[in-house]
Design a protein around this motif. Structure first.
Motif, PDB file in Angstrom:
ATOM      1  N   ARG A 296      53.756  65.960  21.561  1.00  0.00           N
ATOM      2  CA  ARG A 296      53.231  65.762  20.123  1.00  0.00           C
ATOM      3  C   ARG A 296      54.573  65.852  19.164  1.00  0.00           C
TER       4      ARG A 296
ATOM      5  N   THR B  21      57.618  65.031  17.500  1.00  0.00           N
ATOM      6  CA  THR B  21      58.539  63.833  16.964  1.00  0.00           C
ATOM      7  C   THR B  21      59.947  63.985  16.798  1.00  0.00           C
TER       8      THR B  21
ATOM      9  N   LYS C 113      63.547  61.243  21.903  1.00  0.00           N
ATOM     10  CA  LYS C 113      64.036  59.941  21.487  1.00  0.00           C
ATOM     11  C   LYS C 113      65.430  59.586  21.837  1.00  0.00           C
TER      12      LYS C 113
ATOM     13  N   SER D   3      51.446  60.626  21.969  1.00  0.00           N
ATOM     14  CA  SER D   3      50.991  62.015  21.903  1.00  0.00           C
ATOM     15  C   SER D   3      49.978  62.221  22.604  1.00  0.00           C
TER      16      SER D   3
END
Ligand SMILES: NC(=O)c1ccc[n+]([C@@H]2O[C@H](COP(=O)([O-])OP(=O)(O)OC[C@H]3O[C@@H](n4cnc5c(N)ncnc54)[C@H](OP(=O)(O)O)[C@@H]3O)[C@@H](O)[C@H]2O)c1
Length: 190
Positions: free
Chosen positions: A82, A84, A89, A99
């Motif tokens: 969950r 971000t 990334k 998620s």
């Protein structure tokens, strides 16, 4: 091939259903190369060079993987998180961050991805396995049963054994004095 769409679960558990301790395998002091090779082989097997095996796992499990596991030619890595934030990334081996478990399964089995994604594997940890074994598209559970007890803080869930049947069981293997068996449970046809 010819199978209805679905996914497989790959896990190893010790007596008491333990799978991990302090973000390592519960039996980390006794590496089981045969089990590692079995997992690496099944979860990256493709029948043609343009296909992929999807490997889905929780963020903590991802953090336990080494370079050899992360960077495999025919593996598409999906990490459930969950968060971000930037760390995942930035990781070139994380091909997608999703998620929720259901969305990860939906994405992997979607019509547009089915051509390239030859198989879908659920690799843990505990909560992810819990959702996986209850999911109607869980077709097979590849479970290495280690015949020894190790201290654990994460566990493989009980699953509805009446919905599955044991379709394969290997001979007993032994490494570092630890005995284990590879079992496969397949969903019974309705
Ligand atoms: N023996 C085996 O076969 C095996 C296999 C795998 C793992 N393990 C062991 O299991 C342990 C790790 O498992 P774990 O259960 O602690 O962690 P995990 O499931 O690998 O990761 C937990 C994280 O994944 C994300 N997540 C998981 N389920 C989610 C959901 N339904 N929706 C949204 N996000 C979700 C969350 O990430 P964010 O916090 O980033 O949101 C959560 O904090 C380690 O000890 C590892 O060695 C053993």
């Amino acid at each position: 091939m010819g199978d209805p769409p679905g996914f497989s679960v790959m896990a190893a558990m010790c007596r008491g259903r333990g799978i991990g301790y302090k973000n390592k395998l519960s039996w980390w002091q006794y590496p089981l190369k045969g089990d590692y090779d079995y997992y690496m082989d099944w979860t990256s097997r493709v029948t043609s060079p343009d296909k992929y095996c999807v490997n889905i796992m929780g963020r903590k499990t991802w953090e336990t993987t080494g370079e050899e596991e992360r960077n495999r030619k025919h593996v598409f890595n999906i990490v459930i998180s969950r968060d971000t934030g930037k760390t995942l990334k930035k990781d070139p081996h994380v091909h997608k961050i999703i998620s929720s478990f259901d969305d990860a399964v939906r994405f992997s089995l979607s019509t547009e991805n089915r051509e390239q994604f030859e198989s879908v594997w659920i690799l843990g940890g505990e909560k992810v396995y819990e959702e996986a074994v209850q999911h109607p598209l869980c077709r097979r559970i590849f479970l290495t049963e280690i015949m020894e007890h190790f201290q654990s803080d994460t566990f493989f869930p009980q699953f509805e054994e009446e919905k599955f049947e044991k379709t394969s069981e290997s001979d007993v293997h032994e490494e570092n004095g630890i005995r284990y068996v590879f079992k496969v449970y397949s969903r019974k046809s309705e």
